[in-house]
Motif scaffolding. Structure first.
Motif, PDB file in Angstrom:
ATOM      1  N   HIS A 143      63.508  62.591  42.133  1.00 19.14           N
ATOM      2  CA  HIS A 143      63.207  61.154  42.104  1.00 19.14           C
ATOM      3  C   HIS A 143      63.921  60.419  43.239  1.00 19.14           C
ATOM      4  O   HIS A 143      63.351  59.497  43.850  1.00 19.14           O
ATOM      5  N   SER A 146      62.007  60.805  46.410  1.00 24.25           N
ATOM      6  CA  SER A 146      60.843  59.907  46.479  1.00 24.25           C
ATOM      7  C   SER A 146      61.257  58.496  46.896  1.00 24.25           C
ATOM      8  O   SER A 146      60.586  57.845  47.697  1.00 24.25           O
ATOM      9  N   SER A 150      60.228  56.508  50.636  1.00 24.52           N
ATOM     10  CA  SER A 150      59.588  55.198  50.741  1.00 24.52           C
ATOM     11  C   SER A 150      60.497  54.192  51.418  1.00 24.52           C
ATOM     12  O   SER A 150      60.040  53.311  52.150  1.00 24.52           O
ATOM     13  N   TRP A 163      52.799  47.129  43.790  1.00 22.78           N
ATOM     14  CA  TRP A 163      52.631  48.499  43.273  1.00 22.78           C
ATOM     15  C   TRP A 163      53.583  49.473  43.983  1.00 22.78           C
ATOM     16  O   TRP A 163      54.049  50.437  43.376  1.00 22.78           O
ATOM     17  N   GLN A 164      53.890  49.222  45.274  1.00 21.02           N
ATOM     18  CA  GLN A 164      54.860  50.077  45.953  1.00 21.02           C
ATOM     19  C   GLN A 164      56.268  49.837  45.424  1.00 21.02           C
ATOM     20  O   GLN A 164      57.056  50.771  45.270  1.00 21.02           O
ATOM     21  N   GLU A 165      56.584  48.586  45.156  1.00 14.10           N
ATOM     22  CA  GLU A 165      57.895  48.273  44.597  1.00 14.10           C
ATOM     23  C   GLU A 165      58.060  48.914  43.225  1.00 14.10           C
ATOM     24  O   GLU A 165      59.142  49.401  42.878  1.00 14.10           O
ATOM     25  N   GLU A 167      56.783  51.705  42.240  1.00  8.12           N
ATOM     26  CA  GLU A 167      57.030  53.141  42.389  1.00  8.12           C
ATOM     27  C   GLU A 167      58.522  53.426  42.484  1.00  8.12           C
ATOM     28  O   GLU A 167      59.030  54.382  41.880  1.00  8.12           O
ATOM     29  N   GLU A 170      60.068  52.826  38.999  1.00  7.35           N
ATOM     30  CA  GLU A 170      59.789  53.911  38.065  1.00  7.35           C
ATOM     31  C   GLU A 170      60.621  55.148  38.383  1.00  7.35           C
ATOM     32  O   GLU A 170      61.122  55.825  37.480  1.00  7.35           O
ATOM     33  N   ASN A 171      60.780  55.460  39.678  1.00 11.74           N
ATOM     34  CA  ASN A 171      61.632  56.594  40.054  1.00 11.74           C
ATOM     35  C   ASN A 171      63.088  56.317  39.694  1.00 11.74           C
ATOM     36  O   ASN A 171      63.810  57.214  39.248  1.00 11.74           O
TER      37      ASN A 171
END
Length: 300
Positions: A143, A146, A150, A163-165, A167, A170-171
């Motif tokens: 995680h 990932s 980014s 949506w990128q934020e 990600e 969530e990781n």
């Protein structure tokens, strides 16, 4: 005079010394101009009577005054225009300097934020390895990989689609889930219409980290983090709440921790006078951070 004023701005300044010099120069130029006009008579073949008549017509106080007025008009117009141009150039340079300083400040804030999160995660991975929990440490490294991928693709200052934020969030929560296991529960409620909105990168992660540090890490029982994002008209609204023990409520209620402080400063940079952020205890055992920013659709 225009060329002179561009090379030597002081030459057209409205100071007593400059005006005195220009008055002298104007007098010399006016006398020279009138003399040259009179001397044209010799080229045109005037007789002595015509020459004397033109001399009396040109060489008098009224005509000399008109020459000085013309010179003064040119001097004033040149001075005013150059002053306006210099003021505009100074304003442009000032704005550019302010932009560069703001960018540098925001870059420093982001560099302060990312190592802070990175060190915490690496410490957690080290602890897992020391306790023989290699599988969980491996998941955390995956995680973290990932997140770093980014992050390294971004440059500050920058906004990213929500949506990128998410990600990264969530990781990050997956990493913390390994650390706290059943003690951490989280509920993300995201409005699909808000996913394409632009937000400052690393907007939500420090708030989540703050909630875990002051909530989950301080509670012996299970603690819940609830986060929501929704689009209301022309505004994006975020809400992150977490359960905290009574001691943490008092220490956290001021909302001045490093994560929240950085978030406030970044919002002030991106949305001056166009955002709202509150961080406070809303009821016994619950702390909430609420953020409102203008909705900017991702057109890229």
């Amino acid at each position: 005079m225009w060329v002179l004023s561009r090379r030597f701005p002081i030459a057209v300044s409205f100071t007593p010394r400059s005006i005195s010099i220009h008055l002298l120069m104007g007098s010399l130029l006016a006398g020279t101009h009138l003399f040259l006009l009179w001397s044209l008579g010799f080229v045109l073949g005037w007789d002595e009577a015509s020459s004397k008549m033109m001399w009396r017509y040109l060489m008098n106080l009224n005509r000399f005054g008109i020459e000085i007025l013309i010179y003064g008009f040119v001097f004033a117009i040149t001075g005013v225009m150059q002053a306006r141009l210099r003021a505009q150039n100074e304003a442009i340079r000032s704005l550019e300097l302010e932009r560069q300083l703001s960018a540098a400040q925001l870059h420093a804030l982001q560099m302060q934020l990312e190592p802070h999160f990175l060190f915490n995660t690496l410490n957690a991975i080290t602890s897992l390895v020391e306790f023989g929990r290699q599988q969980e440490a491996s998941e955390m490294l995956s995680h973290l990989n990932s997140i770093l991928k980014s992050t390294l693709q971004r440059s500050a200052p920058q906004k990213v689609p929500l949506w990128q934020e998410l990600e990264i969030v969530e990781n990050y929560l997956a990493i913390e889930q390994v650390r706290f296991a059943d003690r951490l529960r989280f509920d993300l409620r995201i409005d699909p219409e808000a996913l394409n909105g632009l937000v400052p990168c690393f907007l939500l992660q420090p708030i989540m980290e703050n909630a875990i540090r002051h909530g989950v890490a301080q509670c012996e029982d299970a603690s819940c983090i609830e986060a929501s994002a929704k689009l209301e008209g022309t505004q994006l609204k975020f809400r992150v709440s977490n359960t905290v023990p009574d001691v943490s409520v008092k220490s956290e209620s001021s909302g001045h921790g490093i994560g929240l402080k950085n978030t406030r400063e970044r919002l002030a940079h991106f949305y001056p006078e166009r955002h709202a952020m509150t961080a406070q205890a809303v009821e016994y055992g619950e702390f909430e951070v609420a953020i409102t920013i203008p909705y900017e659709p991702n057109l890229g």
